[in-house]
Structures are given as C-alpha cells and as structure tokens.
Design a protein around this motif. Structure first.
Motif, mmCIF file in Angstrom:
data_model
loop_
_atom_site.group_PDB
_atom_site.id
_atom_site.type_symbol
_atom_site.label_atom_id
_atom_site.label_comp_id
_atom_site.label_asym_id
_atom_site.label_seq_id
_atom_site.Cartn_x
_atom_site.Cartn_y
_atom_site.Cartn_z
ATOM 1 N N LEU A 268 0.702 -1.252 0.439
ATOM 2 C CA LEU A 268 -0.102 -0.280 0.105
ATOM 3 C C LEU A 268 0.755 1.136 -0.066
ATOM 4 N N THR A 269 1.615 1.526 0.946
ATOM 5 C CA THR A 269 2.886 2.434 0.845
ATOM 6 C C THR A 269 3.898 2.270 -0.551
ATOM 7 N N ILE A 270 4.143 1.196 -1.177
ATOM 8 C CA ILE A 270 4.613 1.463 -2.868
ATOM 9 C C ILE A 270 3.651 2.507 -3.429
ATOM 10 N N VAL A 271 2.642 2.049 -3.558
ATOM 11 C CA VAL A 271 1.785 2.961 -4.591
ATOM 12 C C VAL A 271 1.257 4.458 -3.900
ATOM 13 N N ALA A 272 0.984 4.539 -2.661
ATOM 14 C CA ALA A 272 0.764 5.584 -2.142
ATOM 15 C C ALA A 272 1.773 6.321 -2.226
ATOM 16 N N SER A 273 3.316 5.879 -2.350
ATOM 17 C CA SER A 273 4.788 6.878 -2.492
ATOM 18 C C SER A 273 4.664 7.601 -4.231
ATOM 19 N N TYR A 274 4.021 6.090 -5.253
ATOM 20 C CA TYR A 274 3.943 6.498 -6.206
ATOM 21 C C TYR A 274 3.107 8.006 -7.172
ATOM 22 N N TYR A 275 2.155 7.657 -6.397
ATOM 23 C CA TYR A 275 1.598 9.073 -5.899
ATOM 24 C C TYR A 275 2.100 10.313 -5.772
ATOM 25 N N ASN A 276 3.082 10.073 -4.664
ATOM 26 C CA ASN A 276 3.095 10.902 -4.356
ATOM 27 C C ASN A 276 4.462 12.125 -4.668
ATOM 28 N N TYR A 277 5.374 10.867 -5.051
ATOM 29 C CA TYR A 277 6.665 11.226 -5.873
ATOM 30 C C TYR A 277 6.249 11.724 -7.537
ATOM 31 N N SER A 278 4.696 11.335 -8.062
ATOM 32 C CA SER A 278 4.084 11.518 -9.282
ATOM 33 C C SER A 278 3.569 13.318 -9.292
ATOM 34 N N ALA A 279 3.425 13.355 -8.843
ATOM 35 C CA ALA A 279 2.115 15.038 -9.189
ATOM 36 C C ALA A 279 1.792 15.881 -7.749
ATOM 37 N N ASP A 280 1.052 16.632 -8.569
ATOM 38 C CA ASP A 280 0.049 16.721 -6.533
ATOM 39 C C ASP A 280 -0.750 16.810 -6.527
ATOM 40 N N TRP A 281 -1.785 15.710 -5.882
ATOM 41 C CA TRP A 281 -2.593 14.684 -5.287
ATOM 42 C C TRP A 281 -3.109 15.727 -4.428
ATOM 43 N N LYS A 282 -4.768 16.220 -4.805
ATOM 44 C CA LYS A 282 -4.565 16.506 -3.389
ATOM 45 C C LYS A 282 -5.272 15.484 -1.822
ATOM 46 N N SER A 283 -4.907 14.466 -2.525
ATOM 47 C CA SER A 283 -5.138 13.466 -1.192
ATOM 48 C C SER A 283 -5.103 11.652 -1.702
ATOM 49 N N ILE A 284 -4.362 11.045 -1.019
ATOM 50 C CA ILE A 284 -3.789 9.574 -0.949
ATOM 51 C C ILE A 284 -4.730 8.613 -0.144
ATOM 52 N N GLU A 285 -4.939 8.051 -0.490
ATOM 53 C CA GLU A 285 -5.377 7.048 0.900
ATOM 54 C C GLU A 285 -5.733 5.458 0.487
ATOM 55 N N ALA A 286 -5.514 4.548 1.545
ATOM 56 C CA ALA A 286 -5.584 3.537 1.939
ATOM 57 C C ALA A 286 -7.178 3.319 2.161
ATOM 58 N N LEU A 287 -6.896 1.961 1.587
ATOM 59 C CA LEU A 287 -8.665 1.497 1.819
ATOM 60 C C LEU A 287 -8.527 -0.356 1.721
ATOM 61 N N ASP A 288 -9.289 -0.758 2.508
ATOM 62 C CA ASP A 288 -9.661 -2.539 2.592
ATOM 63 C C ASP A 288 -11.232 -2.731 2.027
ATOM 64 N N ILE A 289 -11.109 -3.081 1.151
ATOM 65 C CA ILE A 289 -13.054 -3.021 1.176
ATOM 66 C C ILE A 289 -13.498 -4.627 0.969
ATOM 67 N N LYS A 290 -12.195 -5.338 1.297
ATOM 68 C CA LYS A 290 -13.019 -6.496 1.250
ATOM 69 C C LYS A 290 -13.370 -6.743 2.660
ATOM 70 N N GLU A 291 -14.449 -6.782 3.424
ATOM 71 C CA GLU A 291 -15.183 -6.763 4.551
ATOM 72 C C GLU A 291 -15.742 -7.952 4.766
#
Length: 291
Positions: free
Chosen positions: A222-245
């Motif tokens: 999750l942190t790897i993917v979040a870092s892709y967002y962070n280093y690539s552009a100015d994203w308004k928000s970045i959030e990690a989710l578990d969608i398998k309830e």
C-alpha cells in the motif's frame, strides 16, 4: 498509529519517513465499502513531488523479457475470486455514485476481457488500455480500447488533459516498471476532482512483479503505491483502503434447540461455512488518489 513493515528492497526504504496515520472509516463514512486503513501526507515521504527514490534494482523483475510475449495468448480467466470481485464492484458503485456525475468517463488501465464495473451507473466513454487485442475486444463494457505495453511506452498522449473522471487499475500495479511516468500521465488526464483507484490482492505472476513488491507485505505494498502518487504529481489526497469487508459468524443455536430440530444445526453450519469462505478469500486493497 499503524506502523507497517516498510520494504527492504535496495534503496526503497529511503522513500518513506513517518509511520502511517490510521483513519478509521474513510471521509466517505456513508460508503460501506470504504474502510480506510490510513491516509498519506507529504511528510510521510522522505522526498517531495518530482523526486524519485527508486532504483533499477527496486523495479527489476525475475522475467525481464518483453511483456508482449507473456501476454500474447488471451487469458479469459479472473485473477481474483468471486468474493473479491463482488467487493470491488460494490466499492466502484459507491465511489462512482459519490462523484455525482450525469455520466462518467472511465479509463481502465491494464484492462482485459472484464472490467468489474457496476452496471447501474451511467457511463460516457469507457476506454481500456491493455496488452491483448482479443481480450480487449471481448470486454463488453469498453467503448474503445488501445493495445499498449505500458512498460515500453507509458505515454498516454492519445488522451487529452482532463479527459476522465475515473482511472481504474485492477491487480496490475505491481507489474509496472515505469510507474513514475504512468502516474504522471494519470494525473494529467484526470479531471479536477477525479479519482484514481489502484487495486491489488495477494495473487500475482511472481516472475513479472517488480522486486520491491515481492519483498513487501500488504502494508508495504500500500505504501509503495501511495509513494507513486506522492512522487509523481500534486495529488489532493492519497488514501489506502481495505474493501473486503469481513462478515461476522452467525450465532450458533443452543444445543438443546439443535437436538430438538437438527435442521437448525445444518442451517447454521451452512451459513457459517459460507461466511468463513468469504472471510478467508482473496483480500482486496485500494490506494485512492484524488486530483
């Protein structure tokens, strides 16, 4: 605070600094399938937007042959189980509805013969970019498709700026060897307020996944993917989710009642078995970026 096991691949640990911040339920608390693990801010990363901490070793693969060879033959199979697919489609429906658009323009990156998009949504353009012509032609949800190896050509210049409301990628982000360029392009072609939804499970073609992905646990990924967002552009928000309830096990009837009516015991065992099967199935995680 949630402290993840940060990946140990060469050079990659320098991408992160502080522990992850837990967020409980997502800001979209009304959405059943938005169970937030954490959110990410700029201070969670060692570098700023425009930096790139990863080395060739981090993005190396066991099989570095051209991907067109690997994907030459169509695979008309699903790569996650039915429970994960149902959770993904339900999550999509709630996220898409929350965007409150008359029609949604969607880009499915690393697309295949099925996109898992909900049917009860009004769509405009639904475009797929993938590796296999036969798979893409078989995808009835796509209005248009492009055959493109993003690991050779990450350029999405066929799309104008601000073209899409949603960009999806299902269980394929771990195969990207040029994630910086791709995430930059995703930001460019998303409309302001648009969302990027990168989803993954625990299944993968190990020979095609990048090295640092193989060395990470779920939180690290999750942190790897979040870092892709962070280093690539100015994203308004970045959030990690578990969608398998996770579903609670049904309460077992008292023994005396089962003795009187054995069918109660059978019904309970059947229901409990179904819940356990769901809970033990493929997990589904999302890293969501909002432009």
């Amino acid at each position: 605070k949630l402290v993840g096991t940060i990946i140990a691949a060469a050079g990659s640990a320098s991408a992160f600094t502080s522990p992850l911040k837990t967020a409980g339920r997502s800001k979209h608390n009304t959405l059943r399938y938005s169970n937030s693990i954490c959110t990410f801010d700029a201070e969670d990363f060692a570098g700023k937007t425009g930096d790139w901490p990863y080395t060739d070793a981090d993005l190396n693969r066991l099989d570095n042959s051209v991907d067109t060879i690997f994907y030459d033959e169509p695979r008309f199979v699903t790569h996650i189980d039915d429970g994960a697919i149902a959770a993904l489609t339900a999550f999509y429906e709630e996220e898409f509805t929350a965007l409150n658009k008359d029609k949604l323009d969607v880009l499915d990156l690393c697309s295949s013969w099925i996109s898992h998009l909900p049917k009860d949504i009004s769509y405009g353009n639904v475009v797929g970019v993938g590796m296999n012509e036969k798979e893409l032609k078989a995808n009835e949800q796509l209005t248009k498709h492009f055959v493109q190896d993003l690991n050779i050509n990450p350029d999405l210049s066929q799309f104008e700026d601000d073209s899409f409301d949603v960009i999806c990628n299902v269980v394929s982000v771990d195969y990207l060897t040029k994630p910086l360029e791709i995430f930059q392009e995703m930001h460019r072609i998303l409309r302001p307020g648009g969302v990027s939804l990168m989803t993954f499970s625990n299944r993968l073609f190990a020979t095609k996944a990048v090295a640092m992905w193989l060395q990470a646990d779920d939180i690290g990924r999750l942190t790897i993917v979040a870092s892709y967002y962070n280093y690539s552009a100015d994203w308004k928000s970045i959030e990690a989710l578990d969608i398998k309830e996770k579903q609670p096990l049904p309460e077992r009837p008292p023994t005396a009642e089962i003795m009187k009516n054995p069918s109660l015991g059978l019904a309970w065992m059947t229901a409990a078995g179904a819940v356990q099967k769901n809970n033990e199935g493929d997990p589904m995680f999302v890293v969501k970026g909002v432009k």
